[in-house]
Design a protein around this motif. Structure first.
Motif, PDB file in Angstrom:
ATOM      1  N   ASN A 391       0.816  -1.157   0.065  1.00  0.00           N
ATOM      2  CA  ASN A 391      -0.037  -0.010   0.125  1.00  0.00           C
ATOM      3  C   ASN A 391       0.725   1.226  -0.011  1.00  0.00           C
ATOM      4  N   GLU A 392       2.056   1.209   0.434  1.00  0.00           N
ATOM      5  CA  GLU A 392       2.938   2.525   0.199  1.00  0.00           C
ATOM      6  C   GLU A 392       3.818   2.678  -0.929  1.00  0.00           C
ATOM      7  N   SER A 393       3.511   1.530  -1.870  1.00  0.00           N
ATOM      8  CA  SER A 393       4.361   1.638  -3.338  1.00  0.00           C
ATOM      9  C   SER A 393       3.558   3.137  -4.027  1.00  0.00           C
ATOM     10  N   ILE A 394       2.475   3.177  -3.748  1.00  0.00           N
ATOM     11  CA  ILE A 394       1.809   4.415  -4.376  1.00  0.00           C
ATOM     12  C   ILE A 394       2.346   5.461  -4.065  1.00  0.00           C
ATOM     13  N   GLY A 395       2.779   6.540  -4.842  1.00  0.00           N
ATOM     14  CA  GLY A 395       3.368   7.832  -4.497  1.00  0.00           C
ATOM     15  C   GLY A 395       2.253   8.779  -4.050  1.00  0.00           C
ATOM     16  N   GLY A 396       2.788   9.816  -3.237  1.00  0.00           N
ATOM     17  CA  GLY A 396       1.799  10.850  -3.094  1.00  0.00           C
ATOM     18  C   GLY A 396       1.397  11.045  -1.821  1.00  0.00           C
ATOM     19  N   TRP A 397       2.077  10.182  -0.900  1.00  0.00           N
ATOM     20  CA  TRP A 397       1.506  10.361   0.558  1.00  0.00           C
ATOM     21  C   TRP A 397       2.283  11.583   1.366  1.00  0.00           C
ATOM     22  N   VAL A 398       1.566  12.194   1.798  1.00  0.00           N
ATOM     23  CA  VAL A 398       1.879  13.413   2.609  1.00  0.00           C
ATOM     24  C   VAL A 398       2.567  12.992   3.946  1.00  0.00           C
ATOM     25  N   ARG A 405       6.093   0.013   9.057  1.00  0.00           N
ATOM     26  CA  ARG A 405       6.850  -0.527  10.315  1.00  0.00           C
ATOM     27  C   ARG A 405       8.339  -0.293   9.609  1.00  0.00           C
ATOM     28  N   GLY A 406       8.693   0.681   9.256  1.00  0.00           N
ATOM     29  CA  GLY A 406      10.125   0.658   8.918  1.00  0.00           C
ATOM     30  C   GLY A 406      11.116   1.199   9.915  1.00  0.00           C
ATOM     31  N   ASN A 407      12.297   0.412   9.676  1.00  0.00           N
ATOM     32  CA  ASN A 407      13.505   0.700  10.575  1.00  0.00           C
ATOM     33  C   ASN A 407      14.678   1.157   9.918  1.00  0.00           C
ATOM     34  N   THR A 408      15.141   2.079   9.759  1.00  0.00           N
ATOM     35  CA  THR A 408      16.625   2.585   8.856  1.00  0.00           C
ATOM     36  C   THR A 408      17.622   2.061   9.873  1.00  0.00           C
ATOM     37  N   PHE A 425      11.327   1.828  14.341  1.00  0.00           N
ATOM     38  CA  PHE A 425      12.441   2.972  14.749  1.00  0.00           C
ATOM     39  C   PHE A 425      11.773   3.725  15.669  1.00  0.00           C
ATOM     40  N   ASP A 426      10.269   4.033  15.414  1.00  0.00           N
ATOM     41  CA  ASP A 426       9.589   4.728  16.327  1.00  0.00           C
ATOM     42  C   ASP A 426       8.164   4.646  15.884  1.00  0.00           C
ATOM     43  N   CYS A 427       7.184   4.963  16.760  1.00  0.00           N
ATOM     44  CA  CYS A 427       5.644   4.700  16.604  1.00  0.00           C
ATOM     45  C   CYS A 427       4.918   5.837  16.732  1.00  0.00           C
ATOM     46  N   ARG A 428       5.602   7.107  16.230  1.00  0.00           N
ATOM     47  CA  ARG A 428       4.639   8.236  16.496  1.00  0.00           C
ATOM     48  C   ARG A 428       3.873   8.529  15.342  1.00  0.00           C
ATOM     49  N   HIS A 429       3.668   7.575  14.152  1.00  0.00           N
ATOM     50  CA  HIS A 429       3.000   7.590  12.942  1.00  0.00           C
ATOM     51  C   HIS A 429       1.526   7.018  13.332  1.00  0.00           C
ATOM     52  N   VAL A 430       1.598   6.066  14.136  1.00  0.00           N
ATOM     53  CA  VAL A 430       0.396   5.193  14.335  1.00  0.00           C
ATOM     54  C   VAL A 430      -1.039   5.869  14.377  1.00  0.00           C
ATOM     55  N   GLY A 441      -4.078  -6.977   7.158  1.00  0.00           N
ATOM     56  CA  GLY A 441      -4.039  -6.458   8.638  1.00  0.00           C
ATOM     57  C   GLY A 441      -2.590  -5.772   9.028  1.00  0.00           C
ATOM     58  N   THR A 442      -2.704  -5.160  10.231  1.00  0.00           N
ATOM     59  CA  THR A 442      -1.458  -4.233  10.635  1.00  0.00           C
ATOM     60  C   THR A 442      -0.926  -5.003  11.894  1.00  0.00           C
ATOM     61  N   PRO A 443       0.473  -5.358  11.901  1.00  0.00           N
ATOM     62  CA  PRO A 443       1.107  -5.851  13.162  1.00  0.00           C
ATOM     63  C   PRO A 443       1.370  -4.719  14.035  1.00  0.00           C
ATOM     64  N   PRO A 444       1.304  -4.722  15.511  1.00  0.00           N
ATOM     65  CA  PRO A 444       1.607  -4.010  16.517  1.00  0.00           C
ATOM     66  C   PRO A 444       2.710  -3.415  16.357  1.00  0.00           C
ATOM     67  N   CYS A 445       2.853  -2.107  16.749  1.00  0.00           N
ATOM     68  CA  CYS A 445       4.075  -1.394  16.786  1.00  0.00           C
ATOM     69  C   CYS A 445       4.840  -1.308  17.858  1.00  0.00           C
ATOM     70  N   ILE A 446       6.153  -1.883  17.715  1.00  0.00           N
ATOM     71  CA  ILE A 446       6.949  -1.870  19.044  1.00  0.00           C
ATOM     72  C   ILE A 446       8.310  -1.355  18.731  1.00  0.00           C
ATOM     73  N   THR A 447       8.270  -0.196  19.721  1.00  0.00           N
ATOM     74  CA  THR A 447       9.859   0.494  19.451  1.00  0.00           C
ATOM     75  C   THR A 447      10.847  -0.392  19.764  1.00  0.00           C
ATOM     76  N   GLN A 448      12.028  -0.099  18.996  1.00  0.00           N
ATOM     77  CA  GLN A 448      13.314  -0.577  19.045  1.00  0.00           C
ATOM     78  C   GLN A 448      14.009  -0.071  20.281  1.00  0.00           C
ATOM     79  N   GLY A 449      13.869   1.267  20.579  1.00  0.00           N
ATOM     80  CA  GLY A 449      14.858   1.909  21.590  1.00  0.00           C
ATOM     81  C   GLY A 449      16.116   1.948  21.057  1.00  0.00           C
ATOM     82  N   PRO A 450      16.990   2.620  22.174  1.00  0.00           N
ATOM     83  CA  PRO A 450      18.421   2.651  21.869  1.00  0.00           C
ATOM     84  C   PRO A 450      19.277   1.582  21.939  1.00  0.00           C
ATOM     85  N   TRP A 451      20.355   1.607  21.385  1.00  0.00           N
ATOM     86  CA  TRP A 451      21.482   0.420  21.613  1.00  0.00           C
ATOM     87  C   TRP A 451      22.816   0.881  21.599  1.00  0.00           C
ATOM     88  N   THR A 452      23.750   0.037  22.266  1.00  0.00           N
ATOM     89  CA  THR A 452      25.049   0.386  22.584  1.00  0.00           C
ATOM     90  C   THR A 452      26.147   0.046  21.387  1.00  0.00           C
TER      91      THR A 452
END
Length: 468
Positions: A391-398, A405-408, A425-430, A441-452
């Protein structure tokens, strides 16, 4: 008839004689325990006794060996006796619960009454009062002790006494001399007994522990028998090697002489050894673990050294050439150092995320590894990747869709959670508008958090040049 009074001079001598007799009588009376005429009566108490064969008026009353008074009267009360005690003023009053014991001063039977005060403070016995009959401790006489033995034992004691009499007949002087010369031994024995008396608690613990040890030995009778048997075998082997032991003992004096010389040398070097020993004190705890590890790797080290021996001739030829190469490579290493400082953090990051890097490289090589056989018989290569659409392959999303659920910057090991859901990476867009829901369906959003990484805890790594 002469009616005049005699002159006073003729009365002085008889008066002095009478006065001397009175004073002497009073002194003798006092010496035998009597009271001075017209003297005020002191603090007195009565003590009921079962018998008083060697107790008389004037006998001592003692507490802990110190005389505290006298016996003033001993009277019969039916089949018992009653003794009246006169206690000196500095030792009054006598407390209730004080125990009285009739004792003897010497072998002649001269008696005295010993008082033992109670351990805690009790009421005072008033003047003229009496001790309780329950507080009278009966004296232990020799005939009482002998009366406890049965007839056979008494017969044995009589036989022992007769035997001692026959053994010492005519040897009285020797016995007296022996007893006279035993004074140093008895003095030492008295000192030893005094030390044991002061260490009474420790001695009781020693006896109690000895009983425990004996009980333990009784429970391990088999082990004790084996130990005794083993000791016998050791002694037998020692006896069999008596000649070797004799040689060892003979060689010991020269060894001690050499050891004495070595000790003198070490004493002369003490000024240098002491700083060295102080310096080694800090590393001494690590010596034992190091020796244990060295013992573990010693066989491998021996094999390695044996293998190195074959390479020594080649090393004699190659090491000079290597030295020249390293000398010529110094300018190149100086230029390579800044590059390595920049490349080292990248290599460290790749080592940290090696699972993800290996998966990526394996995927790229797999995509470009497709082959098929052409009509002319040659093998042709092609890319066998599959283009996916969502669903995100279609361009034009603001805004990012809430199903994203991307994680760079995935942290190391993130693929281990693929079965339970990858972390974002974060869940601010849910809560963004869901313009186009995804299929399935949509899987639950789990925040990764920092790592060392390299000692720094961040949400994504920041590469810095390695320290020089």
């Amino acid at each position: 008839m002469e009616t005049r009074l005699p002159p006073w001079r003729s009365l002085v001598l008889p008066g002095l004689f009478v006065l001397t007799c009175i004073v002497g009588g009073i002194f003798m009376w006092r010496s035998f325990g009597g009271d001075t005429p017209l003297q005020a009566r002191g603090y007195r108490i009565n003590v009921p006794l079962t018998d008083a064969p060697n107790l008389f008026p004037g006998s001592d009353v003692r507490i802990a060996g110190l005389s505290v008074g006298k016996i003033t009267r001993v009277t019969r009360r039916g089949t018992t006796a009653d003794a009246q005690l006169d206690i000196r003023p500095e030792f009054v009053p006598v407390r209730a619960g004080t125990r009285a014991t009739l004792r003897s001063k010497s072998l002649l039977g001269e008696g005295f009454l010993e008082l033992t005060p109670p351990r805690r403070k009790t009421r005072a016995i008033p003047d003229g009062g009496a001790l309780r009959a329950a507080d009278i401790v009966p004296a232990q006489r020799l005939d009482d002790v002998l009366g406890t033995f049965d007839p056979a034992t008494r017969a044995d004691l009589r036989a022992l006494a007769r035997g001692l009499a026959r053994a010492t007949r005519g040897a009285g002087g020797d016995v007296n001399q022996t007893l006279g010369e035993a004074e140093p031994a008895t003095a030492g024995l008295q000192m030893t007994l005094g030390v044991l008396d002061r260490q009474g608690t420790s001695l009781r613990q020693l006896v109690a522990n000895s009983a425990t040890v004996v009980s333990a030995l009784g429970r391990h009778e088999g082990a004790l028998r084996s130990a005794i048997t083993g000791a016998g075998r050791v002694f037998a082997v020692t006896a069999a090697r008596n000649r070797a032991l004799r040689r060892t003992v003979r060689a010991l004096p020269p060894f001690l002489v050499a050891l004495r010389g070595t000790a003198r040398t070490l004493g002369a070097a003490n000024a240098d050894l002491q700083p060295a020993a102080s310096a080694l004190a800090g590393v001494a705890p690590a010596v034992r673990p190091a020796l244990l590890q060295l013992r573990a790797v010693a066989p491998e080290a021996r094999r390695t050294l044996d293998a190195v021996a074959a390479t020594l001739p080649a090393a004699d030829r190659g090491l000079p050439a290597l030295r020249r190469i390293l000398g010529a490579a110094a300018p190149a290493l100086d230029a390579l150092h800044p590059v390595l400082r920049e490349a080292l953090p990248v290599l460290q990051l790749l080592a940290t995320v090696r699972d993800s890097a290996v998966t990526t490289f394996a995927g790229v090589s797999q995509i470009h590894n497709g082959t098929f056989l052409a009509e002319d018989g040659r093998v042709q290569h092609y890319a066998n990747g599959i283009i996916t659409l969502w669903n995100e392959s279609i361009g034009g999303w603001v805004r990012r869709l809430p199903s994203n659920r991307g994680n760079t910057y995935p942290k190391p090991g993130f693929l281990d959670k693929i079965a339970t859901g990858l972390e974002s990476f974060d869940c601010r867009h849910v809560h963004n508008p869901n313009y186009l829901p995804p299929f399935g369906g949509t899987p639950p959003c789990i925040t990764q958090g920092p790592w060392t990484f390299n000692g720094e805890r961040r949400y994504y790594p920041t590469l810095q040049p390695a320290p020089p």
